[in-house]
Design a protein around this motif. Structure first.
Motif, PDB file in Angstrom:
ATOM      1  N   ASP A   1       0.873  -1.163   0.000  1.00  0.00           N
ATOM      2  CA  ASP A   1       0.000   0.000   0.000  1.00  0.00           C
ATOM      3  C   ASP A   1       0.916   1.221   0.000  1.00  0.00           C
ATOM      4  O   ASP A   1       2.150   1.089   0.017  1.00  0.00           O
ATOM      5  CB  ASP A   1      -0.984  -0.005   1.174  1.00  0.00           C
ATOM      6  CG  ASP A   1      -0.304  -0.123   2.528  1.00  0.00           C
ATOM      7  OD1 ASP A   1       0.873   0.281   2.652  1.00  0.00           O
ATOM      8  OD2 ASP A   1      -0.943  -0.625   3.468  1.00  0.00           O
ATOM      9  N   LEU A   2       0.337   2.400  -0.044  1.00  0.00           N
ATOM     10  CA  LEU A   2       1.162   3.599  -0.139  1.00  0.00           C
ATOM     11  C   LEU A   2       2.042   3.807   1.094  1.00  0.00           C
ATOM     12  O   LEU A   2       3.235   4.133   0.956  1.00  0.00           O
ATOM     13  CB  LEU A   2       0.279   4.827  -0.408  1.00  0.00           C
ATOM     14  CG  LEU A   2       0.991   6.056  -0.978  1.00  0.00           C
ATOM     15  CD1 LEU A   2       1.729   5.731  -2.262  1.00  0.00           C
ATOM     16  CD2 LEU A   2      -0.023   7.173  -1.225  1.00  0.00           C
ATOM     17  N   PRO A   3       1.531   3.622   2.313  1.00  0.00           N
ATOM     18  CA  PRO A   3       2.414   3.770   3.480  1.00  0.00           C
ATOM     19  C   PRO A   3       3.583   2.780   3.469  1.00  0.00           C
ATOM     20  O   PRO A   3       4.723   3.152   3.769  1.00  0.00           O
ATOM     21  CB  PRO A   3       1.480   3.532   4.670  1.00  0.00           C
ATOM     22  CG  PRO A   3       0.122   3.900   4.165  1.00  0.00           C
ATOM     23  CD  PRO A   3       0.112   3.465   2.733  1.00  0.00           C
ATOM     24  N   ARG A   4       3.326   1.523   3.141  1.00  0.00           N
ATOM     25  CA  ARG A   4       4.411   0.536   3.108  1.00  0.00           C
ATOM     26  C   ARG A   4       5.403   0.842   1.989  1.00  0.00           C
ATOM     27  O   ARG A   4       6.614   0.660   2.148  1.00  0.00           O
ATOM     28  CB  ARG A   4       3.839  -0.872   2.940  1.00  0.00           C
ATOM     29  CG  ARG A   4       3.127  -1.417   4.176  1.00  0.00           C
ATOM     30  CD  ARG A   4       2.597  -2.821   3.918  1.00  0.00           C
ATOM     31  NE  ARG A   4       2.022  -3.423   5.117  1.00  0.00           N
ATOM     32  CZ  ARG A   4       0.772  -3.266   5.499  1.00  0.00           C
ATOM     33  NH1 ARG A   4      -0.054  -2.509   4.778  1.00  0.00           N
ATOM     34  NH2 ARG A   4       0.327  -3.849   6.607  1.00  0.00           N
ATOM     35  N   ALA A   5       4.894   1.289   0.847  1.00  0.00           N
ATOM     36  CA  ALA A   5       5.779   1.647  -0.255  1.00  0.00           C
ATOM     37  C   ALA A   5       6.702   2.795   0.131  1.00  0.00           C
ATOM     38  O   ALA A   5       7.893   2.804  -0.184  1.00  0.00           O
ATOM     39  CB  ALA A   5       4.958   2.019  -1.490  1.00  0.00           C
ATOM     40  N   THR A   6       6.135   3.776   0.814  1.00  0.00           N
ATOM     41  CA  THR A   6       6.929   4.917   1.261  1.00  0.00           C
ATOM     42  C   THR A   6       8.017   4.465   2.227  1.00  0.00           C
ATOM     43  O   THR A   6       9.181   4.874   2.110  1.00  0.00           O
ATOM     44  CB  THR A   6       6.023   5.954   1.952  1.00  0.00           C
ATOM     45  OG1 THR A   6       4.985   6.345   1.051  1.00  0.00           O
ATOM     46  CG2 THR A   6       6.821   7.178   2.366  1.00  0.00           C
ATOM     47  N   GLU A   7       7.651   3.608   3.161  1.00  0.00           N
ATOM     48  CA  GLU A   7       8.608   3.151   4.169  1.00  0.00           C
ATOM     49  C   GLU A   7       9.727   2.317   3.566  1.00  0.00           C
ATOM     50  O   GLU A   7      10.878   2.406   4.000  1.00  0.00           O
ATOM     51  CB  GLU A   7       7.872   2.339   5.235  1.00  0.00           C
ATOM     52  CG  GLU A   7       8.749   1.886   6.387  1.00  0.00           C
ATOM     53  CD  GLU A   7       7.971   1.156   7.467  1.00  0.00           C
ATOM     54  OE1 GLU A   7       8.628   0.585   8.373  1.00  0.00           O
ATOM     55  OE2 GLU A   7       6.721   1.155   7.411  1.00  0.00           O
ATOM     56  N   GLY A   8       9.401   1.508   2.561  1.00  0.00           N
ATOM     57  CA  GLY A   8      10.388   0.577   2.035  1.00  0.00           C
ATOM     58  C   GLY A   8      11.105   1.014   0.781  1.00  0.00           C
ATOM     59  O   GLY A   8      12.008   0.323   0.315  1.00  0.00           O
ATOM     60  N   GLY A   9      10.708   2.154   0.203  1.00  0.00           N
ATOM     61  CA  GLY A   9      11.333   2.563  -1.049  1.00  0.00           C
ATOM     62  C   GLY A   9      10.892   1.706  -2.220  1.00  0.00           C
ATOM     63  O   GLY A   9      11.687   1.327  -3.080  1.00  0.00           O
ATOM     64  N   PHE A  10       9.595   1.376  -2.258  1.00  0.00           N
ATOM     65  CA  PHE A  10       9.014   0.627  -3.368  1.00  0.00           C
ATOM     66  C   PHE A  10       8.574   1.618  -4.432  1.00  0.00           C
ATOM     67  O   PHE A  10       7.628   2.382  -4.228  1.00  0.00           O
ATOM     68  CB  PHE A  10       7.823  -0.192  -2.860  1.00  0.00           C
ATOM     69  CG  PHE A  10       7.100  -0.989  -3.920  1.00  0.00           C
ATOM     70  CD1 PHE A  10       7.516  -2.262  -4.243  1.00  0.00           C
ATOM     71  CD2 PHE A  10       5.991  -0.457  -4.572  1.00  0.00           C
ATOM     72  CE1 PHE A  10       6.841  -3.012  -5.208  1.00  0.00           C
ATOM     73  CE2 PHE A  10       5.314  -1.188  -5.530  1.00  0.00           C
ATOM     74  CZ  PHE A  10       5.734  -2.469  -5.856  1.00  0.00           C
ATOM     75  N   GLY A  11       9.256   1.619  -5.570  1.00  0.00           N
ATOM     76  CA  GLY A  11       8.986   2.604  -6.605  1.00  0.00           C
ATOM     77  C   GLY A  11       7.905   2.230  -7.589  1.00  0.00           C
ATOM     78  O   GLY A  11       7.494   3.053  -8.406  1.00  0.00           O
ATOM     79  N   GLY A  12       7.444   0.959  -7.529  1.00  0.00           N
ATOM     80  CA  GLY A  12       6.389   0.524  -8.439  1.00  0.00           C
ATOM     81  C   GLY A  12       6.790  -0.733  -9.180  1.00  0.00           C
ATOM     82  O   GLY A  12       7.733  -1.436  -8.808  1.00  0.00           O
ATOM     83  N   GLY A  13       6.057  -1.028 -10.255  1.00  0.00           N
ATOM     84  CA  GLY A  13       6.358  -2.206 -11.048  1.00  0.00           C
ATOM     85  C   GLY A  13       5.139  -2.746 -11.759  1.00  0.00           C
ATOM     86  O   GLY A  13       4.222  -2.004 -12.123  1.00  0.00           O
ATOM     87  N   PHE A  14       5.099  -4.068 -11.925  1.00  0.00           N
ATOM     88  CA  PHE A  14       4.072  -4.751 -12.700  1.00  0.00           C
ATOM     89  C   PHE A  14       2.902  -5.118 -11.794  1.00  0.00           C
ATOM     90  O   PHE A  14       3.051  -5.926 -10.877  1.00  0.00           O
ATOM     91  CB  PHE A  14       4.643  -6.021 -13.330  1.00  0.00           C
ATOM     92  CG  PHE A  14       5.698  -5.801 -14.373  1.00  0.00           C
ATOM     93  CD1 PHE A  14       5.432  -6.077 -15.710  1.00  0.00           C
ATOM     94  CD2 PHE A  14       6.965  -5.340 -14.032  1.00  0.00           C
ATOM     95  CE1 PHE A  14       6.402  -5.886 -16.685  1.00  0.00           C
ATOM     96  CE2 PHE A  14       7.940  -5.151 -14.991  1.00  0.00           C
ATOM     97  CZ  PHE A  14       7.671  -5.420 -16.321  1.00  0.00           C
TER      98      PHE A  14
ATOM     99  N   GLY B   1       9.558  -3.852   4.165  1.00  0.00           N
ATOM    100  CA  GLY B   1      10.767  -4.556   4.565  1.00  0.00           C
ATOM    101  C   GLY B   1      11.845  -4.622   3.506  1.00  0.00           C
ATOM    102  O   GLY B   1      12.878  -5.287   3.722  1.00  0.00           O
ATOM    103  N   LEU B   2      11.662  -3.952   2.389  1.00  0.00           N
ATOM    104  CA  LEU B   2      12.675  -3.983   1.333  1.00  0.00           C
ATOM    105  C   LEU B   2      14.050  -3.478   1.785  1.00  0.00           C
ATOM    106  O   LEU B   2      15.073  -3.950   1.274  1.00  0.00           O
ATOM    107  CB  LEU B   2      12.192  -3.194   0.111  1.00  0.00           C
ATOM    108  CG  LEU B   2      11.102  -3.884  -0.714  1.00  0.00           C
ATOM    109  CD1 LEU B   2      10.531  -2.924  -1.759  1.00  0.00           C
ATOM    110  CD2 LEU B   2      11.644  -5.142  -1.392  1.00  0.00           C
ATOM    111  N   PRO B   3      14.144  -2.522   2.729  1.00  0.00           N
ATOM    112  CA  PRO B   3      15.483  -2.128   3.192  1.00  0.00           C
ATOM    113  C   PRO B   3      16.307  -3.294   3.741  1.00  0.00           C
ATOM    114  O   PRO B   3      17.539  -3.291   3.622  1.00  0.00           O
ATOM    115  CB  PRO B   3      15.175  -1.093   4.278  1.00  0.00           C
ATOM    116  CG  PRO B   3      13.882  -0.481   3.846  1.00  0.00           C
ATOM    117  CD  PRO B   3      13.100  -1.625   3.273  1.00  0.00           C
TER     118      PRO B   3
END
Length: 380
Positions: free
Chosen positions: A69-82, A344-346
Motif C-alpha cells: 500500500d502507499l504507506p508501506r511503499a513509502t517506508e520501504g522505497g518501493f517505486g512501483g512495477g508490474f 521490509g525492502l530495506p
C-alpha cells in the motif's frame, strides 16, 4: 452500495489525498531509501478485487492488510512495477499450503476458465488500477520514459500486466482494446492452461518439461504481442511453451518472477538452458520472493535472505549483471519474514550490500535492468 458507504465514511487522511499528487503532498514512494525498487510482479489488484473492488481501492492509500500500500511503499522505497490482473480459481488455500510444506508435492491444477467468464473480472481489476491512479496513488505507465519520470518525481509507477491470458478471446480483440487502455505486459498462462498454452504445476521436485507447448492461438498471440510491443512474460510457461516463444518472438525473453532451478528444483524455476536463452536474447529475470521457490527443499516455510542471495548470485552468473532484477510476487505469495512486505525492502538492500553488491550493481538490480529491458521491448 458498499462503494457508497466507504465513500461517505472516508477518513480525513483520504479526503486530503483523493485525486491529488502524492509528490506535491510530500508523499514520496521512494522515500529516502535508494535505489527505489521497480518490481517485476505483484497481486495487489486481486487482493483489492476480493476485498470489495473499487470501494477497496481507497485502502491502498490509507493502509490495508497485505504487502503493498502507499504507506508501506513509502517506508520501504518501493517505486512501483508490474501490477497483475489475475483471474482467480476456487482453491483451498489451507490445503495448498499444507501440501507445499511436505518434502515433495504435486498440486492439481484448477480447470481452465472461458474468456467470456474471465473478461469481466479482468476489466474490474484493471478499473481498480485506474481508480488508484485517479486517487493519486500511482501513475499507469505506457513507456519507459513514463517509468523514469515517476522514479524522478517520487510517484509510484504501475505497469498494467496480465498473469494468464484467460480474458483474451481467440480473435485477440480484447488484447487490442486492453493495449489501448494501457496493457503493456502479458503472460500467456498462469499455471492453469489457456487456449494459448500450458503452464507448470506447483510440483517439487520437477522441472518445467511438462505437457505440450503453444497452441495455434498461442502462436498468433505471440505475433500480435510483438506487433504491439507488449512484453511477453514466461514465468509460468512450461518448457515446451518457453521454447516455442523463444523461437517465435522477436523481443527479449523475460520472466518477471522466477528463480533458478539449479538452486531450487521446483517446476516454477528456470533451468540453466532457459537462462542461457534469456541471456542470448538480452532479456531479463526478476527474482521471486516466494519461499517455496527459494528454498532448496521447495517447501512453503520461512527462509532467510541468504537463499535469495544464492539465487541472485546464480542468476547474475548465468545472465550477467544487466539482466537480473526483482519480482517479489507481493500479495500473491508467502515471502521471507525478514522482508514481510514492501516496507521490509530495506532489509533486502542491506543484505545485498553486506553480500558485496556495490552501488552500481544495486541500482541495476533494483531498477535500471527493468528500465533497460522495457526500453528495448517497448521502444523509448
Amino acid at each position: 452500495m458498499l462503494f457508497s458507504c466507504v465513500h461517505e465514511e472516508k477518513s480525513d487522511k483520504l479526503g486530503q489525498v483523493r485525486g491529488a499528487d502524492p509528490f506535491k503532498l510530500g508523499i514520496s514512494v521512494s522515500g529516502p531509501i535508494q535505489p527505489a525498487v521497480l518490481d517485476g510482479h505483484n497481486d495487489v489488484l486481486l487482493k483489492l478485487y476480493r476485498a470489495g473492488g473499487l470501494a477497496a481501492a481507497e485502502t491502498f492509500i490509507t493502509g490495508r492488510d497485505g504487502h503493498i500500500d502507499l504507506p508501506r511503499a513509502t517506508e520501504g522505497g518501493f517505486g512501483g512495477g508490474f501490477f497483475a490482473v489475475f483471474i482467480p480459481s476456487a482453491i483451498d488455500l489451507d490445503e495448498k499450503t499444507e501440501q507445499m510444506q511436505r518434502p515433495s508435492y504435486d498440486l492439481p491444477l484448477p480447470e481452465p476458465i472461458d474468456w467470456e467468464d474471465a473478461l469481466p473480472v479482468a476489466l474490474t481489476e484493471a478499473a481498480i488500477l485506474f481508480r488508484l491512479e485517479e486517487l493519486g496513488a500511482l501513475t499507469v505507465c505506457r513507456s519507459a520514459a513514463d517509468m523514469r519520470a515517476c522514479l524522478a518525481g517520487g510517484r509510484m509507477a504501475a505497469i498494467l500486466h496480465m498473469e494468464g491470458a484467460e480474458a483474451i478471446d481467440p480473435d485477440l480483440h480484447a488484447l487490442d482494446v486492453l493495449y489501448r487502455a494501457g496493457l503493456r505486459s502479458l503472460g500467456p498462462v498462469w499455471s492453469r492452461p489457456t487456449i494459448f498454452g500450458h503452464g507448470v504445476p506447483f510440483r517439487y521436485p520437477s522441472d518445467g518439461d511438462i505437457g505440450p507447448g503453444l497452441t495455434d492461438h498461442g502462436l498468433r498471440l505471440v505475433k500480435r504481442c510483438n506487433e504491439l510491443r507488449i512484453m511477453i512474460d514466461l514465468s509460468h510457461m512450461n518448457m515446451a511453451g518457453f521454447w516455442d516463444v523463444a523461437r517465435q518472438s522477436d523481443a527479449p525473453l523475460v520472466a518477471t518472477h522466477s528463480n533458478a532451478h539449479a538452486v531450487c528444483a521446483h517446476a516454477r524455476n528456470l533451468t540453466d538452458d532457459q537462462l542461457a536463452a534469456i541471456r542470448d536474447s538480452d532479456g531479463m529475470v526478476g527474482l521471486n520472493f516466494a519461499v517455496a521457490f527459494l528454498r532448496e527443499d521447495g517447501r512453503m516455510v520461512d527462509t532467510g535472505l541468504d537463499q535469495m542471495l544464492r539465487h541472485l548470485d546464480h542468476l547474475i552468473d548465468r545472465l550477467g549483471e544487466t539482466r537480473v532484477g526483482l519480482g517479489s510476487d507481493f500479495d500473491g505469495a508467502v515471502v521471507p519474514s525478514e522482508i514481510g512486505s514492501a516496507a521490509g525492502l530495506p532489509a533486502l538492500r542491506e543484505a545485498m550490500r553486506a553480500h558485496g553488491y556495490d552501488e552500481g550493481l544495486m541500482k541495476k538490480l533494483c531498477q535500471e535492468n527493468w528500465l533497460r529491458v522495457l526500453e528495448k521491448t517497448w521502444g523509448g
